[in-house]
Write a protein that holds these residues in place. Structure first.
Motif, mmCIF file in Angstrom:
data_model
loop_
_atom_site.group_PDB
_atom_site.id
_atom_site.type_symbol
_atom_site.label_atom_id
_atom_site.label_comp_id
_atom_site.label_asym_id
_atom_site.label_seq_id
_atom_site.Cartn_x
_atom_site.Cartn_y
_atom_site.Cartn_z
ATOM 1 N N LEU A 99 0.821 -1.211 0.000
ATOM 2 C CA LEU A 99 0.000 0.000 0.000
ATOM 3 C C LEU A 99 0.849 1.252 0.000
ATOM 4 O O LEU A 99 0.342 2.359 0.090
ATOM 5 N N GLU A 129 -6.727 1.428 -4.013
ATOM 6 C CA GLU A 129 -6.184 2.400 -4.956
ATOM 7 C C GLU A 129 -5.093 3.224 -4.293
ATOM 8 O O GLU A 129 -5.295 3.786 -3.229
ATOM 9 N N VAL B 530 -4.180 -1.314 6.013
ATOM 10 C CA VAL B 530 -5.100 -1.590 4.901
ATOM 11 C C VAL B 530 -5.502 -0.352 4.104
ATOM 12 O O VAL B 530 -6.046 -0.494 3.015
ATOM 13 N N VAL B 531 -5.266 0.826 4.648
ATOM 14 C CA VAL B 531 -5.710 2.027 3.949
ATOM 15 C C VAL B 531 -4.514 2.661 3.240
ATOM 16 O O VAL B 531 -3.485 2.879 3.861
ATOM 17 N N PRO B 532 -4.628 2.950 1.966
ATOM 18 C CA PRO B 532 -3.503 3.543 1.245
ATOM 19 C C PRO B 532 -3.415 5.042 1.492
ATOM 20 O O PRO B 532 -4.365 5.668 1.965
ATOM 21 N N ASP B 533 -2.274 5.611 1.160
ATOM 22 C CA ASP B 533 -2.046 7.062 1.173
ATOM 23 C C ASP B 533 -2.356 7.706 2.530
ATOM 24 O O ASP B 533 -1.820 7.259 3.520
ATOM 25 N N HIS B 613 -6.516 11.578 -2.250
ATOM 26 C CA HIS B 613 -5.626 10.657 -1.551
ATOM 27 C C HIS B 613 -5.046 11.269 -0.294
ATOM 28 O O HIS B 613 -4.393 10.578 0.469
ATOM 29 N N ARG B 616 -7.985 9.288 2.886
ATOM 30 C CA ARG B 616 -8.855 8.179 2.521
ATOM 31 C C ARG B 616 -9.658 7.722 3.730
ATOM 32 O O ARG B 616 -10.685 7.068 3.590
ATOM 33 N N TYR B 674 -13.717 9.749 -2.602
ATOM 34 C CA TYR B 674 -14.309 8.808 -1.670
ATOM 35 C C TYR B 674 -13.514 8.760 -0.381
ATOM 36 O O TYR B 674 -12.331 9.112 -0.373
ATOM 37 N N GLU B 719 -13.072 -3.994 1.998
ATOM 38 C CA GLU B 719 -14.018 -4.159 0.891
ATOM 39 C C GLU B 719 -14.378 -2.837 0.256
ATOM 40 O O GLU B 719 -14.468 -2.732 -0.958
ATOM 41 N N LEU B 721 -12.620 -0.133 0.102
ATOM 42 C CA LEU B 721 -11.533 0.424 -0.701
ATOM 43 C C LEU B 721 -11.428 -0.282 -2.048
ATOM 44 O O LEU B 721 -11.167 0.330 -3.071
ATOM 45 N N ARG B 722 -11.627 -1.603 -2.033
ATOM 46 C CA ARG B 722 -11.581 -2.338 -3.299
ATOM 47 C C ARG B 722 -12.691 -1.860 -4.223
ATOM 48 O O ARG B 722 -12.497 -1.668 -5.413
ATOM 49 N N LYS B 723 -13.867 -1.699 -3.635
ATOM 50 C CA LYS B 723 -15.029 -1.343 -4.450
ATOM 51 C C LYS B 723 -14.858 0.062 -5.045
ATOM 52 O O LYS B 723 -15.186 0.305 -6.199
ATOM 53 N N ALA B 725 -12.155 1.531 -5.793
ATOM 54 C CA ALA B 725 -11.065 1.654 -6.767
ATOM 55 C C ALA B 725 -11.525 1.268 -8.167
ATOM 56 O O ALA B 725 -10.807 1.459 -9.130
ATOM 57 N N GLN B 726 -12.722 0.716 -8.270
ATOM 58 C CA GLN B 726 -13.210 0.311 -9.595
ATOM 59 C C GLN B 726 -13.674 1.541 -10.362
ATOM 60 O O GLN B 726 -14.161 2.499 -9.785
#
Lengths: 324, 758
Positions: A99, A129, B530-533, B613, B616, B674, B719, B721-723, B725-726
């Protein structure tokens, strides 16, 4: 909900499938594998065209630990891809599980350098992301996606197997010397140049130096000639000139009595009208305006890679020119 | 696009409009029609500003016979510039469609610090010294002297502006502060005075709250505004605090010492004048007999601050005899300072009403209420007479007179609190005397009375029925709008317990419990993996943040967090915080990832956006109640209960929840963005707390997310975050229309509008 049994195992499994699919679609291309772990980027396999050697290197060699550094990886890859002649595509596909990226310097500069060298970077994320990945893909013209689950991951990965359409400005026409070796006669014992051992039958003979190689495509170990077979060339070639998707034709047009000729599919000559004179769904090539049935549409785009209408049209034009 | 709302043609610069913007405009239009006040809540990122500007300017255009003026109040200069930039876009669009008929004059107004173009003046470090620097060059007596003596420096920009006289006007257009400066440089005119002059003629004025709410400033700047104006307070969730601050004064020991110095300086000046120019003092005396200086007649460069009391409460009388003479006035002030000194020596906390305080001044220092009331104006007049230009030196005595005038004027809604030391640091003597206003409605009352429509709007005004009570007005429209989203891009969660099922809370009896501290630490630790940035954490107070970060450091949690992300902390030092924020952003940009520790009610929570970013996830550790033992708060609560029948608990919860909503609202700034919000305290799951969150957060707070433990929250976060990113369709599918085009609006008859939107 994450990847079972582990992300690494799942990635390795699908990479294998990807490598095979990739070489099937692009027999002339080469792949090199790089791992990113412990803040370093290491080259697992050099650029090469043999799927088996990559897969072998992949199995059992993967491990994960420490921080990842996107910059180191890009630097390493940049070094490799910069030597590729300009008619080739330079692409990087990154499967990123981390990440964050822990870099020794300014990654933005590295990204700009990749952009300058026309290296297209795509990333498939495994968890969420990440801004820098999105930035990288945007800058270099790649695609960024995040996998929802295993099947989605596989789908995303395989989307990268067919090459992107050629960008005209990069594709400088160059003549390349290539050999089309013949398959060696069965039962003849000879020493192959790639494994350095005697083998019976199979294999190919280089047309220039007569050395023996086991599989195609490859580069001759003795004289350095690129050895391919003609189906390989054909399969790679079509990616450069993809057939535009066909347009759906409205049904009313078909019923127009003046256009009697277009009631049959140009490909298979079957009638486009289902028994009962109800029109079936059909499509038309935007270039030659010929009509095709759906079956032919699929066949043309997925296997043939040539539009019969355009081909015959071109042919007839040439004929007409010579007649004058 | 162009569309009709009832009889008004609205010009909107974009091709599409959000449904909530449309209904916002409809409500706003009704309020304007009714010439009444409005209270509108709409989430950030839905284009409030452009909706407001576009409706009000279009409304003005549709009624050319009686054009309304727009006064738009923002909290910061940055917001001011943003608003003007949007207005410019709108204006260009209107010009394209209507031609020259749509021409308006719109400008921003700020202090000299932001508008001055004289390099010698604007280089000073703070606002007060820039003001003083300006006055040194532009005061009438300085300029009078300069006519005779060319060695006295003057500001050539101001001179040019004065010379141009009535020709110095701005052509129609939209001017940001930057444009004003550029225009001033171009013409050689002072942009500050030009802007102040043009404010009267402008169709749209964008300035800060203080210009309307603080009577000291409002008396000069906003006095001439016409009644047919629409006043907009943007981001107004804290408007009650702004109102209160405008009428509160605090006096410390340094203030008194400074005031003493100022007094002796003034005494010297008076003696000097007596020797050289005795007529001047006499002239002032005569003027005072006639009544206090008519401020309107003063040249524009000499006025600086008007009376701190509200216009209705200022007596239009002659100054009482015993302070007419300069020496007498000085000795009154000396006695007052002496008296305040004595009061500060106390060892106990004292609380008094203004009446008792005035009585005690009267008996001990011999200053009566009327003298107190005139202090400020008398000082102002004296300083003008003494030709004092370095006003920044005299801030202390101004504070004292400010205090005296307020105490003398008001008997209700205020209290005087003397604290010998800070409650949290009882060993360091730091006496402070505070005159605190409890009634937010006092400062805003003249605004409501003077202007036809006042619009109060923000992303967080919940519960919306409390604001009319706090500010004591009757809105004709009060509504809360929700956000129409193509996807569920916010994910609020209430986390009540850690992974070990122990409840977490910052309740007073629990907050130092090692279990709670550990669980909070584990929560953050799990989340950083689990959380980016960027992740932003808000704590309830500086001291709590210090404590918990220390404990995390000792137990090694902080080190583990730092393996995933860099950690930055907000401090009370502005420069340090700015630097930390800057580096936080860089860490987010380059992919390293970062955590920002911040404090609810701090500078970061109020004004800094953590969009995209940069944020998040935001974690709100605890419920940010005010420090409930603070005397000022207690006094205010008492007043609110007695006067407005607002229960203490209700007010405290309301205030805490609006701060919490403000904090978590930082994370989402547009619909394409988001973010997740975690309310980490078991008290959030209670209905009385939760229901006070704004509607747009509540509507996304699913029942399943009301009572989570750390591991469950972790799972949801992954979940989500995955959703998110689509890739997604920005315009929204046919089922949930979130962008309306011109045709869509035409199709919607008035009857069907509401069905389609909600």
């Amino acid at each position: 909900m994450d990847f079972k049994p582990s992300r690494m195992a799942v990635v390795a499994k699908h990479i294998e499938a990807f490598i095979r699919e990739f070489f099937d679609q692009n027999p002339l291309s080469q792949i090199g594998l790089v791992t990113i772990k412990d803040g370093l980027a290491q080259c697992l396999t050099d650029l090469g065209g043999s799927p088996d050697s990559h897969v072998k290197a992949l199995m059992g060699k993967l491990e994960c630990s420490g921080d990842s550094s996107l910059q180191n990886a890009l630097d390493l890859v940049h070094g490799y891809l910069n030597q590729i002649p300009s008619y080739g595509h330079r692409e990087v596909l990154i499967l990123y599980s981390a990440l964050s990226t822990c870099d020794p310097g300014d990654i933005m500069e590295t990204i700009q350098e990749c952009k300058k060298s026309k290296i297209r970077c795509s990333v498939i994320g495994l968890s969420a992301e990440i801004f820098i990945c999105r930035h990288l893909c945007q800058e270099t013209g790649g695609s960024y996606s995040v996998a929802l689950d295993e099947s989605h991951f596989k789908e995303l990965l395989l989307e990268h197997a067919p090459p992107p359409p050629a960008i005209a400005e990069f594709a400088i026409a160059n003549l390349i010397k290539m050999g089309f070796p013949q398959r060696a006669a069965e039962g003849v014992i000879s020493i192959c140049s790639c494994h350095k051992e005697a083998k019976v039958g199979g294999g190919y003979t280089c047309p220039r130096c007569k050395a023996r190689v086991c599989e195609l495509p490859t580069e001759c170990r003795i004289c350095g000639l690129t050895l391919v077979s003609s189906p390989h060339l054909a399969r790679s070639y079509h990616h450069l000139f993809p057939i535009p998707p066909f347009d759906e034709v409205s049904l009313s047009l078909l019923n127009n009595p003046h256009q009697r000729s277009s009631r049959a599919c140009f490909g298979c000559q079957e009638s486009l009208l289902i028994p009962g004179n109800k029109p079936n769904l059909c499509v038309a090539c935007p270039k030659c305006k010929q009509h095709f049935c759906l079956d032919c549409d699929i066949y043309i785009h997925e296997s043939l890679h040539n539009c019969p209408g355009c081909e015959s049209f071109r042919h007839s034009k040439i004929v007409s020119v010579t007649e004058e | 696009m162009k569309f009709q709302i009832e009889d008004v043609t609205v010009y909107f610069p974009y091709d599409n409009i959000y449904p909530e913007q449309y209904s916002y405009m409809v409500e706003l239009k009704r309020a304007l029609d009714a010439k009444g006040h409005a209270l509108l809540e709409m989430p950030t990122g839905t284009g409030k500003t452009i909706a407001l500007l576009s409706l009000i300017t279009s409304y003005a255009l549709s009624k050319p016979s009686n054009p309304i003026k727009l006064l738009y109040c923002t909290r910061t200069v940055h917001e001011m510039e943003k608003t003007l930039a949007e207005l410019r876009l709108l204006h260009q669009y209107q010009l394209r469609h209507l031609g020259p008929a749509a021409k308006i004059l719109a400008l921003g107004l700020s202090s000299r610090k932001n508008l001055c173009i004289n390099p010698a003046v604007v280089s000073a470090e703070n606002r007060d010294s820039v003001d003083a620097g300006c006055r040194k060059l532009t005061a009438t007596w300085v300029r009078a002297l300069a006519v005779e003596n060319p060695n006295i420096p003057m500001c050539q920009f101001f001179e040019n502006y004065e010379k141009a006289a009535s020709e110095a006007v701005l052509p129609p257009g939209v001017y940001t502060l930057q444009d004003l400066r550029a225009f001033g440089r171009d013409k050689g005119w002072c942009p500050y005075f030009l802007a102040r002059h043009m404010v009267q003629f402008a169709n749209v004025v964008v300035y800060s709250y203080q210009y309307l709410l603080d009577p000291k400033v409002a008396g000069i700047i906003s006095k001439e505004m016409q009644r047919e104006s629409v006043v907009v307070f943007d981001e107004a969730h804290n408007i009650d605090n702004v109102c209160i601050e405008a009428l509160s004064v605090s006096v410390r020991r340094q203030t008194l010492e400074g005031a003493t110095r100022n007094l002796s300086k003034m005494a010297q000046e008076i003696n000097r004048f007596k020797a050289t120019d005795a007529g001047r003092l006499r002239a002032e005396y005569n003027r005072l007999v006639d009544g206090l200086a008519q401020r309107g007649n003063l040249p524009i460069s000499d006025t600086w601050l008007a009376n701190p009391a509200l216009p209705d409460d200022i007596l239009k009388e002659a100054v009482p005899g015993n302070i007419r003479r300069a020496e007498h006035f000085l000795s009154v002030l000396r006695r007052l300072v002496q008296y305040l000194h004595g009061r500060l020596e106390t060892e106990n906390v004292e609380k008094e009403g203004p009446v008792a305080f005035v009585a005690s001044i009267n008996s001990q220092a011999g200053i009566d209420q009327k003298m107190l009331k005139f202090c400020y104006d008398r000082l102002h007049s004296l300083m003008l007479t003494l030709e004092i230009t370095d006003t920044d030196e005299f801030l202390h005595i101004q504070t004292i007179c400010d205090f005296a005038t307020l105490v003398g004027t008001y008997t209700r809604g205020f209290s005087i609190i003397i604290e010998p030391f800070d409650e949290r640091m009882p060993h360091i003597p730091d006496p402070v005397l505070q005159l605190s206003c409890h009634d937010a409605s006092l400062a805003i009352k003249p605004v409501f009375e003077r202007f036809q429509s006042v619009v109060i709007t923000s992303g967080t005004l919940s519960p919306i029925d409390l604001y009319p009570r706090l500010l004591n007005f009757n809105p004709v429209v009060s509504r809360s709008f929700t956000m129409s989203l193509t996807r569920n891009c916010i994910c609020p969660m209430v986390l009540t317990r850690g992974s070990d099922q122990l409840p977490v809370s910052t309740k007073f009896d629990m907050r130092s419990d090692p279990g709670v501290v550990r669980n909070y630490g584990r929560l953050l630790l799990e989340m950083v993996s689990v959380v980016p940035d960027g992740i932003v954490c808000f704590f309830v107070s500086y001291s709590y943040m210090d404590g918990i970060v220390n404990t995390w450091n000792e137990s090694g949690i902080l080190k583990e967090i730092m393996q995933h992300k860099l950690v930055f902390i907000e401090t009370q030092d502005v420069v340090e915080t700015t630097l930390a924020l800057d580096n936080y952003r860089r860490a987010c940009d380059c992919g390293r990832g970062a955590v920002f520790f911040s404090v609810a009610r701090g500078k970061v929570a109020e004004g800094i956006d953590f969009d995209r970013h940069y944020g998040r996830l935001v974690i709100m550790f605890g419920v940010p109640f005010q420090y409930t033992l603070s005397r000022i708060l207690l006094a205010r609560l008492e007043y609110l209960r007695e006067t407005f029948q607002i229960k203490e608990g209700d007010f405290l919860t309301f205030d805490a929840l609006r701060q919490a909503a403000q904090c978590v609202g930082r994370v989402i700034r547009s619909k394409a963005d988001y973010g997740m919000m975690i309310f980490a305290d078991k008290r959030y799951s209670r209905h009385d707390k939760r229901s006070k969150l704004p509607g747009w957060i509540l509507s996304h707070l699913r029942d399943a997310h009301l009572n989570l433990s750390t591991d469950m929250a972790l799972h949801i976060a992954r979940e989500f975050l995955r959703k998110m990113a689509q890739p997604y369709d920005k315009a929204g599918g046919s089922g949930r229309k979130t962008l309306l085009s011109e045709e869509d609006l035409e199709k919607m008859g008035d009857g069907t509008t509401n069905e389609m939107l909600f």
